[in-house]
Design an enzyme around this catalytic site. Structure first.
Site, PDB file in Angstrom:
ATOM      1  N   LYS A 193      40.921 -22.042  20.237  1.00 40.42           N
ATOM      2  CA  LYS A 193      39.526 -22.459  20.053  1.00 40.42           C
ATOM      3  C   LYS A 193      38.719 -21.270  19.552  1.00 40.42           C
ATOM      4  O   LYS A 193      38.607 -20.252  20.241  1.00 40.42           O
ATOM      5  CB  LYS A 193      38.919 -22.951  21.363  1.00 40.42           C
TER       6      LYS A 193
ATOM      7  N   GLU B  27      40.940  -9.931  27.400  1.00 37.23           N
ATOM      8  CA  GLU B  27      40.378  -8.754  26.740  1.00 37.23           C
ATOM      9  C   GLU B  27      38.876  -8.962  26.737  1.00 37.23           C
ATOM     10  O   GLU B  27      38.352  -9.806  26.013  1.00 37.23           O
ATOM     11  CB  GLU B  27      40.933  -8.616  25.320  1.00 37.23           C
TER      12      GLU B  27
ATOM     13  N   CYS C 141      33.865  -4.283  21.322  1.00 42.81           N
ATOM     14  CA  CYS C 141      34.047  -3.826  22.706  1.00 42.81           C
ATOM     15  C   CYS C 141      34.409  -2.348  22.788  1.00 42.81           C
ATOM     16  O   CYS C 141      34.283  -1.743  23.850  1.00 42.81           O
ATOM     17  CB  CYS C 141      35.133  -4.653  23.393  1.00 42.81           C
TER      18      CYS C 141
ATOM     19  N   GLU D 227      26.841  -3.685  28.772  1.00 41.88           N
ATOM     20  CA  GLU D 227      27.208  -3.755  27.365  1.00 41.88           C
ATOM     21  C   GLU D 227      26.075  -4.382  26.545  1.00 41.88           C
ATOM     22  O   GLU D 227      25.684  -5.521  26.774  1.00 41.88           O
ATOM     23  CB  GLU D 227      28.491  -4.574  27.206  1.00 41.88           C
TER      24      GLU D 227
END
Length: 484
Positions: A178, A256, A290, A386
């Site tokens: 997806k 991840e 990331c 983040e």
């Protein structure tokens, strides 16, 4: 005059299909802020059909000798090269990415990664057979895990799809993937490429399936009874939800997740070279990476000089239109992400100082200026959380001990870098930095042969490399009596 939106469709069992109930969602080009397509908003019936197709295709795909799976992957890589301009156009529209950078920085590594895993397909060996009990021989079988439910992110939708399907297919698994609801276009095109290769070589059509949709679609995939493994690249929150959902039937999970990479710059560093490389690694892809170099720790003796140089580099870094070959990055991916980045800047504490940028730019789309923020403390929100935008923060440290404490003092542990001419210091730092990757005097290069994955809230499991390939296999012990 209204322009008709392009119609994207799921790819299930070798056929392009709308959602069973006809629901769709609009897909927006982040460079313009305008919708350009619709995509299926898939529900439980769509997920059921896709999983059934992957399950039915699994035995034949599993039982192929590795050399045959290798042929498929090599042909897929060739087809990626042949249809590169289509992929580039789809990804640029998906993400607003500069066309020249997609061509130079994404297509070549993706093709290389597929070819790497094509080679890995033929490396399913186990440890040597032997007798560990009198009269019995033990052997190890390496086998695929089964059907894999995979959820890809919106920052690198095309490349992350490759990171997921290539090792899975190479190991003999079948796939239902997806894409993000904001970036489905390139994954649907990949389905067309892979489907045509499977048809040409006479393999089951359900080996690779694409189901478009939102978070609920992803939840339905992860909780479905068919997949033996769930893999996601996404936020920490999403990863936790996947791990919780998968735990209900003990699915294998590959995560991840986010990152907050420390970039530790010591006083003996070549400042000009470090600033040039760090600015590129911090602002590339609008900082939506990331591993981006967005949390800089600079030794106090060079702090002011470094910040001034970095602010100058930021002011010279360009963002803009997809066809402008001078831009380093395009827009943030969606309106929510733009709002998030703005929120971090609006909530800066009084002791923080914006050295460059700090605002949205452009008359349309979700562009944000290259930004540098200094004067920060270790517990500030923008240091701990983040941002996922073109924002580089700078802190000043006194010595190596403090640098290590602050570098490791976040919940993420994906990537890091150390900048110094002192080899012994670099080795000490690489040992104590609690991150899945440590770069020395560079930041962000990746190769197919080396693993990518983190610790702590950055998740578990590896992408790329033989370690990433191993994650899509299971180990079986077979023992036979020598008495006949």
């Amino acid at each position: 005059m209204t322009t008709a939106l392009r119609r994207l469709r799921n790819y299930i069992d070798g056929e392009f299909r709308d959602a069973a109930d006809g629901r769709t969602t609009e897909v927006v080009n982040p460079a313009t802020g305008e919708p350009y397509a619709t995509a299926p908003l898939s529900g439980s019936e769509d997920v059921d059909v896709a999983m059934a197709a992957a399950e039915a295709a699994f035995p034949a795909w599993r039982d192929l000798i590795p050399a045959e799976r290798q042929k498929v992957l090599l042909k897929i890589a060739d087809r990626f090269e042949e249809r590169a301009e289509e992929l580039i156009a789809a990804e640029s529209e998906n993400c607003g990415k500069p066309i020249a950078l997609v061509r130079s920085e994404e297509i070549p590594p993706m093709v290389d990664q597929i070819r790497f895993f094509a080679g890995a397909a033929r490396m399913l060996e186990g440890r040597s057979a032997g007798e560990y009990m009198d009269g019995f021989t033990s052997i190890i079988r390496r086998e695929p895990v089964g059907v894999c439910a995979q959820v890809a992110p919106w920052n690198y939708p095309m490349m992350m799809a490759v990171w997921k399907f290539a090792p899975a297919l190479a190991a003999g698994n079948t796939v239902v993937i997806k894409p993000s609801d904001t970036t489905p276009a390139s994954t649907v095109l990949i389905a067309d490429i892979i489907g045509s290769v499977l048809d040409e070589l006479g393999h089951p059509r359900g080996v690779f399936n694409v189901v478009c949709g939102d978070r609920e679609t992803g939840r339905l995939m992860v909780e479905h009874k068919v997949p033996a493994m769930a893999s996601i690249t996404g936020s920490v929150r999403a990863g936790m939800q996947v791990a919780e959902s998968a735990s209900k039937d003990l699915k294998r999970v590959h995560l991840e997740l986010g990152g907050k990479a420390p970039v530790v710059v010591f006083e003996d560093t070549d400042i000009a070279k470090a600033v040039e490389d760090i600015a590129t690694a911090g602002y590339f892809n609008a900082g939506q990476d990331c591993t981006a170099a967005t949390r800089v720790l600079v030794q106090e003796s060079i702090h002011d000089e470094f910040v001034a140089a970095l602010a100058k580099a930021a002011s010279e870094t360009k963002t803009g239109a997809v066809d402008d070959e001078d831009v380093l990055y395009g827009p943030l991916n969606n309106a929510n992400q733009l709002k998030q980045v703005k929120g971090f800047i609006e909530r800066l504490p009084a002791h923080a100082k914006i050295e460059a940028g700090g605002e949205q730019v452009g008359e349309k789309g979700y562009f944000f200026a290259p930004t540098v923020v200094s004067g920060l403390k270790q517990d500030d929100e923008i240091v701990q959380q983040e941002v996922f935008g073109p924002v580089i923060t700078v802190q000043s440290f006194t010595d190596e001990k403090q640098a290590v404490e602050w570098a490791n003092g976040v919940e993420y542990a994906l990537a890091s870098s150390v900048w110094t001419k002192d080899h012994a210091r670099a080795m000490r730092m690489s040992k104590v930095l609690d991150f899945g990757c440590v770069w020395i005097n560079t930041h962000i290069p990746l190769v197919a042969e080396m693993p990518h994955g983190g610790f702590k809230k950055s998740g578990y499991g590896k992408d790329l490399s033989a370690y990433g390939f191993d994650d899509y296999t299971r180990i079986k012990h077979v023992m036979t009596s020598l008495d006949g």
